[in-house]
Write a protein that holds these residues in place. Sequence first.
Motif, PDB file in Angstrom:
ATOM      1  N   ALA A   1       0.829  -1.214   0.000  1.00 23.00           N
ATOM      2  CA  ALA A   1       0.000   0.000   0.000  1.00 23.00           C
ATOM      3  C   ALA A   1       0.861   1.259   0.000  1.00 23.00           C
ATOM      4  N   ASN A   2       1.966   1.257   0.735  1.00 25.61           N
ATOM      5  CA  ASN A   2       2.855   2.421   0.745  1.00 25.61           C
ATOM      6  C   ASN A   2       3.505   2.631  -0.615  1.00 25.61           C
ATOM      7  N   ALA A   3       3.820   1.536  -1.310  1.00 25.84           N
ATOM      8  CA  ALA A   3       4.377   1.657  -2.657  1.00 25.84           C
ATOM      9  C   ALA A   3       3.321   2.177  -3.632  1.00 25.84           C
ATOM     10  N   GLU A   4       2.087   1.662  -3.500  1.00 22.00           N
ATOM     11  CA  GLU A   4       0.992   2.124  -4.362  1.00 22.00           C
ATOM     12  C   GLU A   4       0.710   3.613  -4.152  1.00 22.00           C
ATOM     13  N   ALA A   5       0.859   4.074  -2.897  1.00 19.36           N
ATOM     14  CA  ALA A   5       0.578   5.474  -2.575  1.00 19.36           C
ATOM     15  C   ALA A   5       1.745   6.396  -2.924  1.00 19.36           C
ATOM     16  N   GLY A   6       2.871   5.819  -3.363  1.00 20.55           N
ATOM     17  CA  GLY A   6       4.021   6.637  -3.729  1.00 20.55           C
ATOM     18  C   GLY A   6       4.939   6.992  -2.572  1.00 20.55           C
ATOM     19  N   LYS A   7       4.663   6.455  -1.379  1.00 20.66           N
ATOM     20  CA  LYS A   7       5.552   6.732  -0.236  1.00 20.66           C
ATOM     21  C   LYS A   7       6.862   5.966  -0.369  1.00 20.66           C
ATOM     22  N   TYR A   8       6.802   4.779  -0.966  1.00 26.22           N
ATOM     23  CA  TYR A   8       7.986   3.973  -1.203  1.00 26.22           C
ATOM     24  C   TYR A   8       8.205   3.851  -2.710  1.00 26.22           C
ATOM     25  N   ARG A   9       9.467   3.856  -3.094  1.00 28.09           N
ATOM     26  CA  ARG A   9       9.807   3.541  -4.481  1.00 28.09           C
ATOM     27  C   ARG A   9       9.638   2.033  -4.684  1.00 28.09           C
ATOM     28  N   ARG A  10       9.345   1.629  -5.901  1.00 22.94           N
ATOM     29  CA  ARG A  10       9.103   0.200  -6.172  1.00 22.94           C
ATOM     30  C   ARG A  10       9.969  -0.256  -7.344  1.00 22.94           C
ATOM     31  N   LEU A  11      10.742  -1.316  -7.100  1.00 21.05           N
ATOM     32  CA  LEU A  11      11.572  -1.918  -8.137  1.00 21.05           C
ATOM     33  C   LEU A  11      11.141  -3.365  -8.314  1.00 21.05           C
ATOM     34  N   GLU A  12      11.017  -3.801  -9.574  1.00 20.26           N
ATOM     35  CA  GLU A  12      10.496  -5.142  -9.863  1.00 20.26           C
ATOM     36  C   GLU A  12      11.542  -5.993 -10.567  1.00 20.26           C
ATOM     37  N   LEU A  13      11.686  -7.244 -10.103  1.00 20.09           N
ATOM     38  CA  LEU A  13      12.465  -8.260 -10.812  1.00 20.09           C
ATOM     39  C   LEU A  13      11.470  -9.331 -11.250  1.00 20.09           C
ATOM     40  N   THR A  14      11.258  -9.445 -12.530  1.00 13.10           N
ATOM     41  CA  THR A  14      10.118 -10.233 -13.024  1.00 13.10           C
ATOM     42  C   THR A  14      10.465 -11.654 -13.438  1.00 13.10           C
ATOM     43  N   SER A  15      11.758 -11.997 -13.514  1.00 10.91           N
ATOM     44  CA  SER A  15      12.103 -13.351 -13.951  1.00 10.91           C
ATOM     45  C   SER A  15      13.192 -13.926 -13.062  1.00 10.91           C
ATOM     46  N   ARG A  16      13.264 -15.244 -13.050  1.00  8.72           N
ATOM     47  CA  ARG A  16      14.275 -15.914 -12.243  1.00  8.72           C
ATOM     48  C   ARG A  16      15.657 -15.742 -12.852  1.00  8.72           C
ATOM     49  N   PHE A  17      16.645 -15.828 -11.954  1.00 11.12           N
ATOM     50  CA  PHE A  17      18.030 -15.625 -12.382  1.00 11.12           C
ATOM     51  C   PHE A  17      18.517 -16.849 -13.153  1.00 11.12           C
ATOM     52  N   GLY A  18      19.281 -16.631 -14.225  1.00 15.82           N
ATOM     53  CA  GLY A  18      19.876 -17.719 -14.993  1.00 15.82           C
ATOM     54  C   GLY A  18      18.833 -18.539 -15.723  1.00 15.82           C
ATOM     55  N   PRO A  19      19.058 -19.861 -15.840  1.00 14.97           N
ATOM     56  CA  PRO A  19      18.142 -20.709 -16.608  1.00 14.97           C
ATOM     57  C   PRO A  19      16.875 -21.097 -15.841  1.00 14.97           C
ATOM     58  N   ALA A  20      16.804 -20.803 -14.549  1.00 15.47           N
ATOM     59  CA  ALA A  20      15.662 -21.232 -13.737  1.00 15.47           C
ATOM     60  C   ALA A  20      14.380 -20.529 -14.163  1.00 15.47           C
ATOM     61  N   VAL A  21      13.274 -21.262 -14.064  1.00 11.99           N
ATOM     62  CA  VAL A  21      11.956 -20.685 -14.364  1.00 11.99           C
ATOM     63  C   VAL A  21      11.044 -20.935 -13.167  1.00 11.99           C
ATOM     64  N   MET A  22       9.955 -20.188 -13.105  1.00  7.02           N
ATOM     65  CA  MET A  22       9.015 -20.340 -11.993  1.00  7.02           C
ATOM     66  C   MET A  22       8.375 -21.730 -12.021  1.00  7.02           C
ATOM     67  N   PRO A  23       8.100 -22.300 -10.851  1.00  8.20           N
ATOM     68  CA  PRO A  23       7.498 -23.645 -10.827  1.00  8.20           C
ATOM     69  C   PRO A  23       6.075 -23.630 -11.365  1.00  8.20           C
ATOM     70  N   GLN A  24       5.684 -24.772 -11.919  1.00  5.56           N
ATOM     71  CA  GLN A  24       4.311 -24.940 -12.386  1.00  5.56           C
ATOM     72  C   GLN A  24       3.438 -25.262 -11.181  1.00  5.56           C
ATOM     73  N   MET A  25       2.330 -24.535 -11.026  1.00  2.00           N
ATOM     74  CA  MET A  25       1.462 -24.699  -9.855  1.00  2.00           C
ATOM     75  C   MET A  25       0.283 -25.607 -10.195  1.00  2.00           C
ATOM     76  N   GLY A  26      -0.113 -26.419  -9.226  1.00  2.00           N
ATOM     77  CA  GLY A  26      -1.270 -27.284  -9.413  1.00  2.00           C
ATOM     78  C   GLY A  26      -1.926 -27.601  -8.085  1.00  2.00           C
ATOM     79  N   ALA A  27      -3.156 -28.070  -8.123  1.00  2.00           N
ATOM     80  CA  ALA A  27      -3.896 -28.418  -6.904  1.00  2.00           C
ATOM     81  C   ALA A  27      -4.349 -29.872  -6.975  1.00  2.00           C
ATOM     82  N   ILE A  28      -4.388 -30.503  -5.807  1.00  2.00           N
ATOM     83  CA  ILE A  28      -4.947 -31.850  -5.679  1.00  2.00           C
ATOM     84  C   ILE A  28      -6.199 -31.723  -4.825  1.00  2.00           C
ATOM     85  N   ASP A  29      -7.341 -32.068  -5.410  1.00  2.00           N
ATOM     86  CA  ASP A  29      -8.620 -31.955  -4.708  1.00  2.00           C
ATOM     87  C   ASP A  29      -8.753 -33.138  -3.743  1.00  2.00           C
TER      88      ASP A  29
END
Length: 745
Positions: free
Chosen positions: A379-407
């Motif tokens: 909320a503080n970042a959204e309001a502009g009180k804090y600066r916001r820096l984004e890292l959107t991808s994993r470092f090197g060859p790693a990728v985000m895990p595939q998510m799934g659910a077991i009912d």
Amino acid sequence: MLKASIPPSDTEHAADMAEFYHHGELLSVMTTQPLGRALDYRAPEGGCHAGAFVEVPLGPRKVMGVVWGPGAGDYDINKVRHVIRVLDAPPMRDEMREFLLRSAAYTLTPLPAMLRLATRAPGLGDPPSMRKIYRAGDGVPTRMTDARQRVMAVLEEYGDLAFTLKELSEMAGVTSSVVKGLVEQGAVREEESPRDLPFRRLDPSLPGKALTEDQASAAAVLREGIKAETYGTTLLRGVTGSGKTEVYLEAVAAAIESGRQALVLLPEIALTEQFLDRVEERFGAKPAEWHSGVTMTERRRIWRMVGEGNAQLVIGARSALFLPFQSLGLIVVDEEHDTSYKQEDGVLYNARDMAVLRASICGAQVVLASATPSLETWANAEAGKYRRLELTSRFGPAVMPQMGAIDMRQAGLPGDKWISAEMKREVDARLERGEQAMLFINRRGYAPITLCRACGEQIGCDQCDARMVEHRFLKRLVCHQCGETKPMPEACPSCEVEGKLAPIGPGVERLGEEATALWPEARIATLSSDMYGSARALKAEIAGIAEGTADIIIGTQLVAKGHNFPKLTLVGVIDADLGLTGSDLRAAERTFQLMRQVAGRAGRAEAPGAALLQTYQPEHPVIRAILAGEEEKFWAAEAGERRQAGVPPYGRMAGIILSGSDAAAVFDLGNHLARHDGPLRAVGAQVFGPAPAPIARVRGRHRVRLLVKADKSVALQEALSRWVGSVRLKGDLRLAVDIDPQSFY
């Protein structure tokens, strides 16, 4: 009768800390004794500066204190005593004094209690000198007794850290002659060493890891903030495994280059081993390390070296915020969302918020790093009180895990089993490929409830209104509220029938037992903080897992906190619904954070990862948001609900915790406060309660809570001070104020 203690305002006894008091002049000294205010003394022979650490007489005792400003002169001048001596310690700086004053005023904590946080090191006034220290030697004892084995185990556990003879003897539970005997045989090395050695200088010019484009961009922004030498707070948000650490280490390098000190806070001391190795690799030397696992010898050294500017970087737990930094330029709060940054006993404060406060006073930069930031920070970042820096991808060859659910409604599991057939198949596949799998459940111990099948009794703690948790590893029942333990009984304490006590529900130990039955050939490691004798033993286990000493990891919340296991490709969450029940306003936020964090342990190297959530509520909005990875949508929806309800971060809350041995007296005090809430109504605040706390008795003391809710703009502390300041606490009644409560137990 003691009155509820309220700290003085920021301006009370304000003084220029460079002020000098000549011999005999009246000055005030703030001690760590629970007196609530500074006391008048006369300056010693030779005089002293404001901010000096001094020894003063208090009744028949000698106590330590800080020269706080000019004397108030409200005591019989003929009875005012002299300061005994000025201690050989770096004086308290203006900014530290202001930090303590403002922290006390914000948290409604008596100043002496805040000062205790800033002086938690032994022998601060002892002069520099040589002393004998003891480390592991190269020799081997001719005969290994049990006592000698304990000494060697302590030395091995603490690595290269030095001990005094007294420390080593006490920690090993032996006499000093046992240690001396090992010295004679070369198994322990005795050295003459200066009492307080500066830390090795860090070299910020050494090359760091090659950064990706978005990492380099974020690092450049942080470096510019450091160079400006002004206050600013930045949310460094990046998916798990995106290299946030490498980015903020560049900010640490910039701080060191500019001649200023840096502090990195970590939520769990078990994280420090891997992190210290990364720091040493980046800067050529290890930093100072401050947490409960550090020896008292090292604590004194760190406190003094930080104050003298001879420790450039400190890695620590939340209490490191109160070290006497000479020139603090950067504070990093890693995993800033973690609940362990909130101190829940003694002085109640949130280290994340106090880090921002301290930085604003000394003109430092703050980096709040997290893959799943707290809603307050978002909320503080959204309001502009804090600066916001984004890292959107994993470092090197790693990728985000595939998510799934077991009912789990379709799993058909028997009542005493928790690992579904689908989860077993996925683990089998990883074991066949030589990869690691993790099974996560956020419950310590073997089973959360021990039930008598004859009479229905659930075994509870004798001191608390809480169920005792079976810890089969320890062969004991443990109360997770007060720490009380007792042996597992053969017969029910209520009906005395034998053989009818049964564990109900799974804990991490029971899950480990089930995993051992399913995969008897696998190497299984169970990670839970209470299964290891010390922090260093736990760190060694984690380091071994990272190197591949385990095939299956069974873990509690501990495993979600920043660990990097390169061979881990599957995370299975056994009970994803566990945090979604109850009335905690942060339940959804914390479940979302925990699930995303623990899922992020998978697939951090070349092999792709997967995370599976066993759930009975696959349609729940939080579960759906976790699976979809729609973080911004989740935060926006959660923020909308909180804003509509007028609760943090869009409103203000305070908890009032009353306790005492007499339940009626505690409730009477709560009712008195509720009836006399004029100071709160005057600012538009509401009082809810009194009501028994969810755990109404802890350590034999009955507990009652009131909750205060107000608009964001209300000066709540001032109204609370007037409100609770009007009551007198009789007998063993206690009153604590929790500003911005994080839990409601």
